[in-house]
Design a protein around this motif. Structure first.
Motif, PDB file in Angstrom:
ATOM      1  N   SER A  53      -6.014  12.730  -9.635  1.00 45.98           N
ATOM      2  CA  SER A  53      -4.703  12.292 -10.136  1.00 45.98           C
ATOM      3  C   SER A  53      -3.593  13.240  -9.699  1.00 45.98           C
ATOM      4  CB  SER A  53      -4.727  12.187 -11.663  1.00 45.98           C
ATOM      5  OG  SER A  53      -5.611  11.159 -12.073  1.00 45.98           O
ATOM      6  N   TYR A  55      -3.614  14.799  -6.842  1.00 48.07           N
ATOM      7  CA  TYR A  55      -3.390  14.367  -5.453  1.00 48.07           C
ATOM      8  C   TYR A  55      -2.413  13.195  -5.434  1.00 48.07           C
ATOM      9  CZ  TYR A  55      -4.534  11.700  -1.201  1.00 48.07           C
ATOM     10  OH  TYR A  55      -4.472  10.966  -0.041  1.00 48.07           O
ATOM     11  N   MET A  56      -2.652  12.212  -6.297  1.00 53.25           N
ATOM     12  CA  MET A  56      -1.770  11.049  -6.385  1.00 53.25           C
ATOM     13  C   MET A  56      -0.346  11.458  -6.777  1.00 53.25           C
ATOM     14  SD  MET A  56      -2.043   7.874  -9.088  1.00 53.25           S
ATOM     15  CE  MET A  56      -1.678   9.007 -10.459  1.00 53.25           C
ATOM     16  N   TYR A  60       3.435  11.018  -4.932  1.00 48.27           N
ATOM     17  CA  TYR A  60       4.603  10.380  -5.540  1.00 48.27           C
ATOM     18  C   TYR A  60       5.789  11.348  -5.650  1.00 48.27           C
ATOM     19  CZ  TYR A  60       2.683   5.821  -6.741  1.00 48.27           C
ATOM     20  OH  TYR A  60       2.191   4.545  -6.665  1.00 48.27           O
ATOM     21  N   ASP A 118      -1.879   7.395 -14.406  1.00 49.45           N
ATOM     22  CA  ASP A 118      -1.809   6.100 -13.718  1.00 49.45           C
ATOM     23  C   ASP A 118      -0.760   5.199 -14.362  1.00 49.45           C
ATOM     24  OD1 ASP A 118      -3.694   6.825 -11.898  1.00 49.45           O
ATOM     25  OD2 ASP A 118      -5.306   5.562 -12.679  1.00 49.45           O
ATOM     26  N   GLY A 217      -1.843  15.353  -1.136  1.00 50.46           N
ATOM     27  CA  GLY A 217      -1.194  14.077  -1.398  1.00 50.46           C
ATOM     28  C   GLY A 217       0.135  13.958  -0.689  1.00 50.46           C
ATOM     29  N   VAL A 226       0.689   4.838  -0.890  1.00 49.86           N
ATOM     30  CA  VAL A 226       0.829   5.558  -2.152  1.00 49.86           C
ATOM     31  C   VAL A 226       0.832   4.511  -3.259  1.00 49.86           C
ATOM     32  CG1 VAL A 226       2.246   7.152  -3.490  1.00 49.86           C
ATOM     33  CG2 VAL A 226       2.189   7.323  -0.988  1.00 49.86           C
ATOM     34  N   ALA A 230      -4.676   5.955  -6.643  1.00 45.92           N
ATOM     35  CA  ALA A 230      -5.061   6.432  -5.315  1.00 45.92           C
ATOM     36  C   ALA A 230      -5.941   7.675  -5.373  1.00 45.92           C
ATOM     37  CB  ALA A 230      -3.805   6.725  -4.489  1.00 45.92           C
ATOM     38  N   GLY A 231      -5.962   8.342  -6.526  1.00 47.36           N
ATOM     39  CA  GLY A 231      -6.745   9.570  -6.613  1.00 47.36           C
ATOM     40  C   GLY A 231      -8.235   9.349  -6.790  1.00 47.36           C
TER      41      GLY A 231
END
Length: 300
Positions: A53, A55-56, A60, A118, A217, A226, A230-231
């Motif tokens: 998360s 990384y996600m 962003y 998320d 990320g 993206v 995605a994590g």
């Protein structure tokens, strides 16, 4: 299976250069994520299932910063700092309370963090796929080496990740902070008895680990979609790297990341429908032949 095409690629210098460049880039990006995961586990003993998360979130944060500044350097910095600060908040208020707890407890808390982040992404950025695109400043003709094509942006990514990996290795191996971290991983009680604030050490290690995931990320945002969730895929691959490389081993994580990077790169030619399976087969073989991993310490 397309093993004939794979054999032709391996014997062709141009194809070998092209696929090796892709494998190195994939491997180094994966190393950034996996090194943070294995660092957190090695020092804190925490199996951080929420690591993907960060990384996600790095992607962003980079996307948002790039939209404002149109500077890729600022975007990458925003991804690193944003993910590190976010990781620090979660570490202080949630994760620090489950150190040493049962793995199931760690899993439940980390899964809660995944759901929180998320949903936060969906509220702020929406659920649609987004893409940064390669910045105009990095749109240059590819390098041609022995007939092989190496995209300019891939070369930049490899250079940046290599520098970060070198800084991490130097920081953990040659600095006072690195020695304190290694000591805290082995005997935190003794480190605390020497007057060192272990709480600060733990928080710093978690922030560094989250920042490394955020860096991956942010760097991959121009070439990958993206999107919320995605994590998850990168988390699975990071755990494979951690198992192959050895829990807590940065050097092992680097070797395992490169192995998986080349497996994904060349596997896309030889066995495109079995790349994921090949990665798990490699992990299984390592567990059978060397359960502690490539860089892990053998148990007594």
């Amino acid at each position: 299976m397309e093993l004939t095409e794979l054999a032709e690629c391996v014997t062709s210098l141009s194809c070998l250069v092209t696929q090796s460049a892709a494998g190195l880039t994939i491997g180094m990006l994966l190393f950034l994520v996996a090194s943070g995961l294995t660092l957190i586990f090695g020092v804190l003993g925490l199996v951080n299932f929420a690591h993907g998360s960060f990384y996600m979130m790095g992607a962003y944060f980079a996307l948002a910063a790039y939209g404002v500044t149109e500077s890729f350097a600022v975007a990458v910095l925003a991804g690193i700092v944003g993910a590190a600060l976010l990781g620090l908040v979660f570490e202080r208020f949630l994760l620090s309370r489950i150190y040493g707890q049962d793995v199931l407890m760690q899993l439940l808390v980390c899964y809660g963090i995944i759901l929180i982040l998320d949903d936060a992404v969906k509220i702020i950025w929406g659920a649609d796929f987004r893409s940064m695109g390669v910045p105009d400043s990095l749109r240059h003709p590819p390098f041609i080496i022995a007939g092989g094509v190496v995209p300019y942006f891939y070369a930049i990514l490899f250079a940046i990740t290599a520098v970060i990996a070198a800084v991490l290795a130097f920081g953990m191996g040659r600095t006072r902070f690195g020695r304190i971290v290694r000591a805290a991983a082995i005997n935190p009680g003794m480190v605390g008895a020497l007057g060192i604030n272990t709480t600060l050490v733990y928080a710093s290690v978690f922030a560094i680990g989250a920042g490394l995931a955020g860096a991956a990320g942010a760097l991959s945002a121009p070439i990958r979609s993206v999107v919320a969730g995605a994590g998850v895929s990168i988390l699975i691959e990071s755990f494979i790297v951690t198992v192959i490389g050895g829990m807590g081993s940065i050097g092992g994580a680097l070797a395992a990341s490169l192995i998986l990077g080349f497996t994904r790169s060349f596997g896309s030619i030889g066995f495109p429908l079995f790349v994921e399976g090949a990665m798990f087969i490699i992990m299984a073989l390592v567990l059978i032949l060397r359960p502690s991993g490539l860089g892990g310490r053998r148990g007594s």
